[in-house]
Write an enzyme that holds these catalytic residues in place. Structure first.
Site, PDB file in Angstrom:
ATOM      1  N   TYR A   1       0.794  -1.227   0.000  1.00 48.06           N
ATOM      2  CA  TYR A   1       0.000   0.000   0.000  1.00 48.06           C
ATOM      3  C   TYR A   1       0.830   1.282   0.000  1.00 48.06           C
ATOM      4  CZ  TYR A   1      -4.459  -2.417   0.357  1.00 48.06           C
ATOM      5  OH  TYR A   1      -5.557  -3.182   0.078  1.00 48.06           O
TER       6      TYR A   1
ATOM      7  N   GLU B   1      -8.841  -7.438   4.515  1.00 50.61           N
ATOM      8  CA  GLU B   1      -8.033  -8.424   3.804  1.00 50.61           C
ATOM      9  C   GLU B   1      -7.339  -9.384   4.766  1.00 50.61           C
ATOM     10  OE1 GLU B   1      -5.621  -5.876   1.385  1.00 50.61           O
ATOM     11  OE2 GLU B   1      -7.392  -5.143   0.307  1.00 50.61           O
TER      12      GLU B   1
ATOM     13  N   TYR C   1     -13.947 -17.662  -7.734  1.00 51.13           N
ATOM     14  CA  TYR C   1     -12.886 -17.873  -8.710  1.00 51.13           C
ATOM     15  C   TYR C   1     -11.579 -18.202  -8.007  1.00 51.13           C
ATOM     16  CZ  TYR C   1     -11.944 -13.025  -7.298  1.00 51.13           C
ATOM     17  OH  TYR C   1     -11.705 -11.895  -6.559  1.00 51.13           O
TER      18      TYR C   1
ATOM     19  N   ARG D   1      -4.171 -14.401 -13.675  1.00 48.62           N
ATOM     20  CA  ARG D   1      -5.528 -14.249 -14.187  1.00 48.62           C
ATOM     21  C   ARG D   1      -6.498 -14.925 -13.219  1.00 48.62           C
ATOM     22  NH1 ARG D   1      -2.941 -11.444 -16.928  1.00 48.62           N
ATOM     23  NH2 ARG D   1      -2.978 -11.143 -19.201  1.00 48.62           N
TER      24      ARG D   1
ATOM     25  N   TYR E   1      -9.951 -16.990 -12.806  1.00 47.93           N
ATOM     26  CA  TYR E   1     -10.869 -17.848 -13.566  1.00 47.93           C
ATOM     27  C   TYR E   1     -11.925 -18.421 -12.627  1.00 47.93           C
ATOM     28  CZ  TYR E   1      -7.489 -17.676 -17.394  1.00 47.93           C
ATOM     29  OH  TYR E   1      -6.656 -17.244 -18.397  1.00 47.93           O
TER      30      TYR E   1
ATOM     31  N   ILE F   1     -21.079 -18.153 -18.588  1.00 46.89           N
ATOM     32  CA  ILE F   1     -21.741 -19.349 -18.078  1.00 46.89           C
ATOM     33  C   ILE F   1     -20.896 -20.056 -17.025  1.00 46.89           C
ATOM     34  CG2 ILE F   1     -20.782 -20.875 -19.854  1.00 46.89           C
ATOM     35  CD1 ILE F   1     -24.336 -21.079 -18.334  1.00 46.89           C
ATOM     36  N   THR F   2     -19.569 -19.792 -16.994  1.00 49.38           N
ATOM     37  CA  THR F   2     -18.690 -20.591 -16.128  1.00 49.38           C
ATOM     38  C   THR F   2     -19.033 -20.498 -14.646  1.00 49.38           C
ATOM     39  OG1 THR F   2     -16.996 -18.845 -16.283  1.00 49.38           O
ATOM     40  CG2 THR F   2     -16.787 -20.725 -17.760  1.00 49.38           C
ATOM     41  N   PRO F   3     -19.207 -19.313 -14.046  1.00 48.20           N
ATOM     42  CA  PRO F   3     -19.603 -19.330 -12.639  1.00 48.20           C
ATOM     43  C   PRO F   3     -21.054 -19.778 -12.450  1.00 48.20           C
ATOM     44  CG  PRO F   3     -19.582 -17.077 -13.437  1.00 48.20           C
ATOM     45  CD  PRO F   3     -19.002 -17.930 -14.528  1.00 48.20           C
TER      46      PRO F   3
ATOM     47  N   PHE G   1     -16.508  -5.904 -13.977  1.00 45.35           N
ATOM     48  CA  PHE G   1     -15.235  -5.219 -13.887  1.00 45.35           C
ATOM     49  C   PHE G   1     -15.358  -3.843 -14.530  1.00 45.35           C
ATOM     50  CE2 PHE G   1     -11.014  -3.815 -14.870  1.00 45.35           C
ATOM     51  CZ  PHE G   1     -10.304  -4.215 -13.743  1.00 45.35           C
ATOM     52  N   GLY G   2     -15.125  -2.831 -13.726  1.00 45.84           N
ATOM     53  CA  GLY G   2     -15.241  -1.467 -14.217  1.00 45.84           C
ATOM     54  C   GLY G   2     -16.009  -0.641 -13.223  1.00 45.84           C
TER      55      GLY G   2
END
Length: 409
Positions: free
Chosen positions: A95, A137, A190, A205, A207, A281-283, A400-401
């Site tokens: 940080y 966290e 994920y 990444r 997933y 569709i994956t999750p 995301f965004g």
């Protein structure tokens, strides 16, 4: 606690941040990667090139400044950020690097507007935010490590099986090299995969886990993005997985994370609606499989939009589940007409996942909605559901965004 003066100064910067936020965040990332290249592996360079991280950070900074006197309103955003940070193994010692580059960027971008008072106020505000994030966290790290089968950091997994799901999506079945049991993740969560890059560094990444918990393996289902460059949008890791790594090869995996998951105790009497676009569709296939087992009488509607049948993953799996469970209603919507003029079944249409399609499919009573897919799909679904008057607390998604980009469409 921040003083009233500090709060006032930070809130006064909201208009300039709204106007110059993305310019500031672009400068910030460029500066940080130049001055502190050791943190670059924590950031998805695909999202950097697409400008998504810059937009997301700009939105987060504006939201923090606007709510500096009501941090409770930022609870969901804090949870999202904390889960992402834990997935990437961001620690408290990182940080100060971010803070130093952020304050320097404010000075360099805003010029005369970055007075000593503004920089001091933002330094104090950043410190408060760091405390909030580090506390959350730390709790997540402890929860993961104490979970049966949990672990800290990255762990070596072996690819036990590769299974083609569609023309562009392949599933990878991952088993821990140490042979130990796996933690019971929440359907929809994920894992983070870390792989080496040609320059001797690493890249990561996230997933989605696409199988039910408790299977003795993790399954990720990855869309292939053709690229050979570690800096190209989304391509390097998926290309490595699809074309280079084989059964028996090892990769590093962090423990499951994520705030988007099936909440079985949240109004289980309500119908469950799952809306997926493409690889989104994956999750949802994990959520679907688990819900059918844990709440076998719950009405479930699944809508999956795809380019065509060849690009659609898990169609046979969903069809089998629909045959086995009378409470599951599924519908497939394709961009392209069927090849060679072949007839499609009643639950298949060509077109968009729009109001005309959803009106006869969605339940009349209150339902819980989970949706995931590409950004245009997400903005369209969010707009449609809010236009139907679905309460915000009934909508569950991962986007995301900046949230404003979702709400503005």
């Amino acid at each position: 606690m921040l003083s009233a003066e500090t709060i006032s100064i930070v809130k006064s910067t909201v208009p300039v941040l709204q106007e110059h936020g993305e310019t500031l965040t672009r400068h910030f990332y460029k500066r940080m990667f130049s001055h502190n290249p050791e943190v670059k592996p924590f950031f998805n360079q695909a999202h950097q090139q697409a400008g998504l991280q810059q937009q997301a950070l700009a939105g987060a900074i504006c939201a923090y400044a606007a709510n500096i006197d009501n941090l409770g309103a930022l609870g969901p955003a804090v949870e999202l950020i904390a889960q992402k940070h834990v997935a990437l193994q961001v620690k408290a010692e990182h940080y100060p690097i971010v803070g130093e580059n952020l304050l320097a960027s404010i000075t360099e971008v805003l010029g005369d507007g970055a007075t000593d008072e503004v920089i001091q106020a933002w330094g104090e505000a950043y410190g408060v935010l760091v405390d909030v994030l580090v506390d959350r966290e730390s709790a997540i790290y402890d929860e993961i490590a104490s979970e049966p089968g949990g672990w800290a950091g990255f762990k070596h997994f072996r690819i036990a099986r590769k299974e083609v799901e569609s023309d562009v999506i392949t599933s990878f079945y991952l088993e821990p090299v140490d042979g130990k049991a796996l933690p019971h993740f929440k359907p929809g969560q994920y894992v983070t995969v870390r792989v080496p890059t040609p320059d001797g560094s690493t890249t990561m990444r996230n997933y989605s886990l696409s199988d039910r918990p408790g299977q003795g393996h993790f399954r990720i289902s990855v869309k292939r993005e053709d690229s050979n460059s570690p800096d190209a949008p989304d391509g390097y890791v998926s290309t490595l997985l699809h074309r280079e790594l084989e059964v028996g090869d090892e990769i590093e995996v962090a423990a499951p994370c994520g705030e988007f998951f099936l909440q079985p105790d949240l109004h289980p009497e309500r119908p469950l609606v799952l809306l997926a676009g493409g690889v989104g569709i994956t999750p949802l296939i994990s959520i679907l499989s688990d819900a059918l087992q844990t709440t076998p009488d719950r009405p479930i509607v699944l809508v999956h939009g795809a380019i065509n049948e060849d690009m659609q993953a898990f169609r046979q799996v969903i069809d089998q589940l629909a045959e086995q469970h009378s409470n599951l209603r599924r519908h497939y919507c394709y961009d392209e007409p069927a090849k060679n003029g072949a007839a499609r079944e009643e639950h298949m249409t060509t077109g968009l996942v729009d109001e005309a399609l959803l009106d006869p499919l969605l339940p009349d009573e209150d339902a819980e909605y989970y949706f995931c897919g590409p950004r245009p799909f997400m903005t369209s679904i969010y707009r449609q559901l809010t236009a139907r008057g679905i309460p915000a607390e009934n909508l569950h998604f991962e986007f995301f965004g900046p949230r404003g980009a979702l709400e503005a469409n």
